[in-house]
Write a protein that holds these residues in place. Structure first.
Motif, PDB file in Angstrom:
ATOM      1  N   LEU A 440     -17.236  38.226  35.590  1.00  0.00           N
ATOM      2  CA  LEU A 440     -18.573  38.843  35.605  1.00  0.00           C
ATOM      3  C   LEU A 440     -18.240  40.567  35.231  1.00  0.00           C
ATOM      4  CD1 LEU A 440     -19.917  37.565  38.990  1.00  0.00           C
ATOM      5  CD2 LEU A 440     -20.936  37.960  36.937  1.00  0.00           C
ATOM      6  N   ARG A 441     -17.278  41.084  35.678  1.00  0.00           N
ATOM      7  CA  ARG A 441     -16.897  42.557  35.205  1.00  0.00           C
ATOM      8  C   ARG A 441     -16.692  42.574  33.693  1.00  0.00           C
ATOM      9  NH1 ARG A 441     -13.158  42.386  39.791  1.00  0.00           N
ATOM     10  NH2 ARG A 441     -11.337  42.829  38.382  1.00  0.00           N
ATOM     11  N   LEU A 442     -16.126  41.470  33.244  1.00  0.00           N
ATOM     12  CA  LEU A 442     -15.629  41.519  31.826  1.00  0.00           C
ATOM     13  C   LEU A 442     -17.171  41.190  30.801  1.00  0.00           C
ATOM     14  CD1 LEU A 442     -13.645  41.468  29.424  1.00  0.00           C
ATOM     15  CD2 LEU A 442     -13.315  38.926  30.049  1.00  0.00           C
ATOM     16  N   ALA A 443     -17.789  40.350  31.215  1.00  0.00           N
ATOM     17  CA  ALA A 443     -19.123  39.874  30.628  1.00  0.00           C
ATOM     18  C   ALA A 443     -20.159  40.995  30.997  1.00  0.00           C
ATOM     19  CB  ALA A 443     -19.395  38.636  31.163  1.00  0.00           C
ATOM     20  N   THR A 444     -20.141  41.694  31.854  1.00  0.00           N
ATOM     21  CA  THR A 444     -21.132  42.854  32.003  1.00  0.00           C
ATOM     22  C   THR A 444     -20.460  44.158  31.388  1.00  0.00           C
ATOM     23  OG1 THR A 444     -20.316  43.271  34.169  1.00  0.00           O
ATOM     24  CG2 THR A 444     -22.116  41.786  33.855  1.00  0.00           C
ATOM     25  N   PRO A 446     -19.759  47.147  28.990  1.00  0.00           N
ATOM     26  CA  PRO A 446     -20.495  47.648  27.763  1.00  0.00           C
ATOM     27  C   PRO A 446     -20.099  47.290  26.522  1.00  0.00           C
ATOM     28  CG  PRO A 446     -20.662  49.356  29.612  1.00  0.00           C
ATOM     29  CD  PRO A 446     -19.696  48.439  29.960  1.00  0.00           C
ATOM     30  N   GLY A 447     -18.452  47.364  26.569  1.00  0.00           N
ATOM     31  CA  GLY A 447     -17.888  47.058  25.213  1.00  0.00           C
ATOM     32  C   GLY A 447     -18.053  45.691  24.907  1.00  0.00           C
ATOM     33  N   LYS A 454     -23.507  45.058  13.941  1.00  0.00           N
ATOM     34  CA  LYS A 454     -22.907  46.140  13.348  1.00  0.00           C
ATOM     35  C   LYS A 454     -21.785  46.988  14.305  1.00  0.00           C
ATOM     36  CE  LYS A 454     -27.466  47.143  10.821  1.00  0.00           C
ATOM     37  NZ  LYS A 454     -28.540  47.940  10.814  1.00  0.00           N
ATOM     38  N   ASN A 455     -21.750  46.371  15.575  1.00  0.00           N
ATOM     39  CA  ASN A 455     -20.892  46.919  16.315  1.00  0.00           C
ATOM     40  C   ASN A 455     -19.910  46.001  17.049  1.00  0.00           C
ATOM     41  OD1 ASN A 455     -19.394  49.099  17.969  1.00  0.00           O
ATOM     42  ND2 ASN A 455     -21.135  48.860  19.675  1.00  0.00           N
ATOM     43  N   VAL A 456     -18.843  45.790  16.363  1.00  0.00           N
ATOM     44  CA  VAL A 456     -17.757  44.564  16.936  1.00  0.00           C
ATOM     45  C   VAL A 456     -16.857  45.262  17.509  1.00  0.00           C
ATOM     46  CG1 VAL A 456     -16.602  42.805  16.487  1.00  0.00           C
ATOM     47  CG2 VAL A 456     -18.823  43.171  15.346  1.00  0.00           C
ATOM     48  N   ARG A 465      -7.333  47.678  26.485  1.00  0.00           N
ATOM     49  CA  ARG A 465      -7.828  48.892  26.123  1.00  0.00           C
ATOM     50  C   ARG A 465      -8.877  49.438  27.247  1.00  0.00           C
ATOM     51  NH1 ARG A 465     -11.238  49.003  22.844  1.00  0.00           N
ATOM     52  NH2 ARG A 465     -11.396  47.100  22.010  1.00  0.00           N
ATOM     53  N   ASN A 466      -9.532  48.471  28.040  1.00  0.00           N
ATOM     54  CA  ASN A 466     -10.391  48.883  28.982  1.00  0.00           C
ATOM     55  C   ASN A 466      -9.907  48.558  30.425  1.00  0.00           C
ATOM     56  OD1 ASN A 466     -13.108  49.343  27.218  1.00  0.00           O
ATOM     57  ND2 ASN A 466     -12.310  47.431  26.403  1.00  0.00           N
ATOM     58  N   GLU A 467      -8.491  48.620  30.637  1.00  0.00           N
ATOM     59  CA  GLU A 467      -7.974  48.289  31.877  1.00  0.00           C
ATOM     60  C   GLU A 467      -8.858  49.385  32.964  1.00  0.00           C
ATOM     61  OE1 GLU A 467      -3.790  47.749  33.871  1.00  0.00           O
ATOM     62  OE2 GLU A 467      -3.940  48.236  31.953  1.00  0.00           O
ATOM     63  N   ALA A 468      -8.895  50.605  32.585  1.00  0.00           N
ATOM     64  CA  ALA A 468      -9.290  51.629  33.721  1.00  0.00           C
ATOM     65  C   ALA A 468     -10.763  51.285  33.927  1.00  0.00           C
ATOM     66  CB  ALA A 468      -9.332  52.952  32.653  1.00  0.00           C
ATOM     67  N   THR A 469     -11.624  50.536  33.237  1.00  0.00           N
ATOM     68  CA  THR A 469     -12.916  50.277  33.777  1.00  0.00           C
ATOM     69  C   THR A 469     -12.820  49.009  34.537  1.00  0.00           C
ATOM     70  OG1 THR A 469     -13.352  49.662  31.427  1.00  0.00           O
ATOM     71  CG2 THR A 469     -14.405  52.013  32.293  1.00  0.00           C
ATOM     72  N   LEU A 470     -12.283  47.939  33.647  1.00  0.00           N
ATOM     73  CA  LEU A 470     -12.139  46.741  34.231  1.00  0.00           C
ATOM     74  C   LEU A 470     -11.428  46.409  35.474  1.00  0.00           C
ATOM     75  CD1 LEU A 470     -11.334  44.713  30.953  1.00  0.00           C
ATOM     76  CD2 LEU A 470     -13.552  44.434  32.473  1.00  0.00           C
ATOM     77  N   PHE A 471     -10.615  47.263  35.958  1.00  0.00           N
ATOM     78  CA  PHE A 471      -9.878  47.392  37.128  1.00  0.00           C
ATOM     79  C   PHE A 471     -10.162  48.642  37.852  1.00  0.00           C
ATOM     80  CE2 PHE A 471      -7.666  44.455  34.503  1.00  0.00           C
ATOM     81  CZ  PHE A 471      -7.570  43.202  35.182  1.00  0.00           C
TER      82      PHE A 471
END
Length: 689
Positions: A440-444, A446-447, A454-456, A465-471
């Motif tokens: 759920l954290r991953l699917a929501t 922002p990245g 146009k923005n992959v 790369r997103n460990e700080a926000t995912l965890f």
């Protein structure tokens, strides 16, 4: 095209044996029955009561719990087919699905293998040889070393020439086993040793290949299908970039940002790769897609993939039915021109694992496993749950920790992602730790959510790369505290077996409002001496069967009510704002989920029992069932916090146990090769004063 001559026996059959377990076995059975086939399951002692056994027309025991002595026992599997008169065997994925010796043995036994010929498996099974074949077919390759010289010195020299970072990969590998990213020469030897250990354990082969590690590549794979007449098609692509430990977490189709030209180029290259080796059946060509649009052949999976349902969702085709029909000698059901893409699909893999503990596998009894589609306002056309388990099943240490796959479909990526979030929130799994909250954290995130044409932002290091926000440490607002307070109180009151008001646990008082004081905090902070608790004072009464409450949280007050719905769903109304939640109490932890994510809060009554803070333990215990692989320090050695102490292997993956603080290892309780159970004390540790 020239008809392909292969060792695959393709004749009609009426009884199908599925040489696998779990969700894929159940999946194959459903399609086989629709085609009028009788289904036969095989099982080990650990799976005697498993769902795939319960659902089969017949089932045969093939050995004890270890896979090498049961599901991987070629003679036992073939004997099971003989006993039941099975004319064909479907291997699922994993186990014997890419075993050329098994295919040859079936040919000798006169049994059809639902899959490619042994020659095609051999051609792609050795990844080094496969690279050479692909180069001959004009398929682009990543720079690397795929040679026969496997000496440590030469492998290190080749890595230095390629330039770091490099990827070490087991030549006979797959599924993330025997793989490491090496960032510099300093860590090369340790990574090589670990890869070889994993590769020997998983494949009885420790040969390595080395490839240049692309910094921000996407993992895009193409589904191919070939028949025995030389016809081949591609059923478009899947983006499988979001991975942990080189294993996929969420897959989607079609791949975001894919142009028609790039799709055609990758699809044509994939079919060329399959036809180069005389392929028959379902296969997947995996590519690395760089940011500049260049793509490189990575490997071929000569079997059905775990993520095949997203392809089925966007094409409307049943790939298992295609497999069975091709195995009977029929031509491909569709030509390339007849295949089209409709909408968008996601698949989320539900694992028994703890993402907050480095994705450690979990075991135990599934006390509940249910998906409340109706309550979430979803339909069977939008959501599909491929599961190998049900409530009451046991998750064992012997096999892969994947429990199920949650697959959704929508008109476009945004619609499909919204459905995925609602479906994840509606999935109720109790008794075993899972990765649902992480999904759920991953699917929501922002990245992930904002990825578009146009923005992959997807790549194979997305989670890193997103460990700080995912965890990130959890933050809670008054809505979360208030909801958790009411849900915990409601469920506590439901546990009362007596109708007497004197036996109730909800703060009942004679001729006075119900009053109760509740403390809430992050479950991870329960043992901390300075844990930050929120106190909720709940005062209320009952009216027409509904509990009405006034909640005080600090200087704020709320008017609240709670209404039980179907299953574990509740409606919580706070100051006129009503929200539907999936909610339960797991011991002292209240778990709440909605499409925005999952929230877990430790719940306790201040006026009942005060839970004291626990002293730090001086031992390390096994976080899961497994086998000790190596002891990395000597007894009595002084260590620093985070230093590796020992290596365990569980569910085909290695896990390193590290020092919890500065100190010394007093003694080890187990040696390399020993089997340990979850919770066993592994070693005695003396913290520094």
């Amino acid at each position: 095209m020239k008809k392909h001559e292969s060792a695959v026996r393709t004749t009609p059959f009426d009884t199908l044996l599925i040489a696998n377990r779990g969700e894929i076995a159940c999946r194959v059975m459903r399609t086989a029955r629709r085609l009028g086939l009788k289904t036969v399951a095989i099982y080990s002692d650990a799976d005697a009561g498993a769902r795939h056994v319960r659902e089969a027309d017949e089932a045969i025991r093939v050995g004890p719990a270890p896979a090498r002595e049961s599901y991987l026992d070629v003679e036992a599997v073939i004997e099971a087919a003989r006993r039941t008169g099975s004319g064909a065997i479907h291997p699922g994925y994993g186990f014997l699905s890419e075993n050329g010796d098994f295919v040859n043995a079936l040919e000798k036994a006169g049994i059809t293998f639902v899959g490619p010929p042994a020659s095609a498996i051999a051609a792609m099974g050795d990844k080094s040889a496969a690279k050479a074949r692909m180069a001959n077919a004009g398929v682009p390759l990543v720079p690397g070393y795929h040679g026969d010289d496997q000496s440590d010195a030469l492998l290190r020299d080749e890595a230095d020439k390629i330039g770091y970072p490099v990827m070490l990969k087991a030549s006979a590998g797959g599924g993330g086993k025997g793989m490491r990213v090496v960032e510099s020469g300093d860590g090369f030897q340790a990574a090589l040793d670990g890869c070889r250990r994993e590769s020997r354990a998983a494949f009885s082969d420790d040969r390595m290949l080395i490839e240049k590690y692309l910094v921000k590549p996407r993992h895009v794979e193409v589904q191919v299908f070939c028949d025995c007449n030389g016809n081949g098609v591609y059923l478009f692509e899947r983006d499988c970039s979001v991975q942990r430990r080189h294993q996929k977490v969420i897959e989607e189709a079609p791949a975001p940002g894919m142009t028609a030209e790039l799709r055609s180029a990758m699809g044509d290259a994939a079919v060329r790769a399959a036809q180069e080796i005389g392929y028959v059946g379902a296969g997947t060509i995996e590519f690395l897609l760089d940011a500049d649009g260049s793509f490189f052949f990575m490997e071929m999976n000569t079997r059905l993939q775990v993520e095949h349902p997203v392809t089925e969702m966007i094409t409307g085709q049943d790939l298992v039915e295609w497999q069975l029909r091709v195995a009977m000698g029929e031509p491909l059901p569709c030509s390339q021109d007849a295949l089209t893409i409709t909408g968008h699909s996601f698949e989320a893999r539900i694992y028994a694992e703890d993402p907050d503990q480095d994705f450690l596998p979990a075991t135990g009894l599934l006390t509940r496993f249910a998906l409340d589609l109706e309550g979430a306002g979803l339909s069977g056309d939008q959501v599909r749950l491929d599961s190998g388990v049900e409530s009451g099943d046991t998750v064992s240490m012997h096999y892969d920790p994947m429990l199920a796959k949650l697959i959704v479909h929508g008109a476009d990526r945004d619609a499909a992602l919204a459905t995925l979030n609602r479906a994840l929130a509606a999935l109720d799994v109790q008794g075993v730790v899972t990765n649902r909250a992480f999904l759920l954290r991953l699917a929501t995130h922002p990245g992930f959510k904002n990825t578009g044409l146009k923005n992959v932002e997807l790549d194979t290091r997305f989670i890193e790369r997103n460990e700080a926000t995912l965890f990130a440490p959890r933050t809670y607002d008054r809505e979360a505290y208030a909801s958790a307070a009411l849900i915990g109180l409601h469920q506590l009151s439901q546990e009362c077996e007596s109708n007497s008001p004197w036996d109730r646990h909800d703060g009942f008082r004679l001729n006075a409002p119900h009053t109760i004081r509740i403390a809430l905090c992050d479950p991870a902070d329960v043992k901390a001496a300075d844990s930050d608790e929120a106190v909720v004072i709940v005062e209320g009464k009952r009216s027409a069967g509904e509990a009405l409450w006034h909640l005080a949280i600090g200087d704020e007050t709320l008017t609240a009510s709670l209404q039980p719905l179907s299953g574990d769903a509740v409606a919580v109304t706070l100051d006129g704002h009503r929200r539907r939640l999936q909610a339960r109490r797991d011991g002292h932890v209240v778990v709440m989920a909605d499409p925005r994510g999952e929230t877990r809060l430790f719940w306790r009554r201040i006026d009942a029992i005060d839970h004291g803070h626990h002293e730090a333990e001086s031992t390390l215990t096994a976080p899961m069932h497994g086998t000790v692989v190596a002891l990395l320090v000597e007894p009595g050695a002084s260590v620093e916090k985070g230093m590796p102490l020992m290596v365990m292997e569980a569910m085909k993956m290695e896990h390193t146990m590290t020092a919890p603080a500065d100190g010394s290892v007093a003694s080890f309780h187990f040696q390399a090769g020993d089997t340990v159970g979850q919770g066993d004390v592994l070693l005695d540790f003396t913290p520094s004063e």
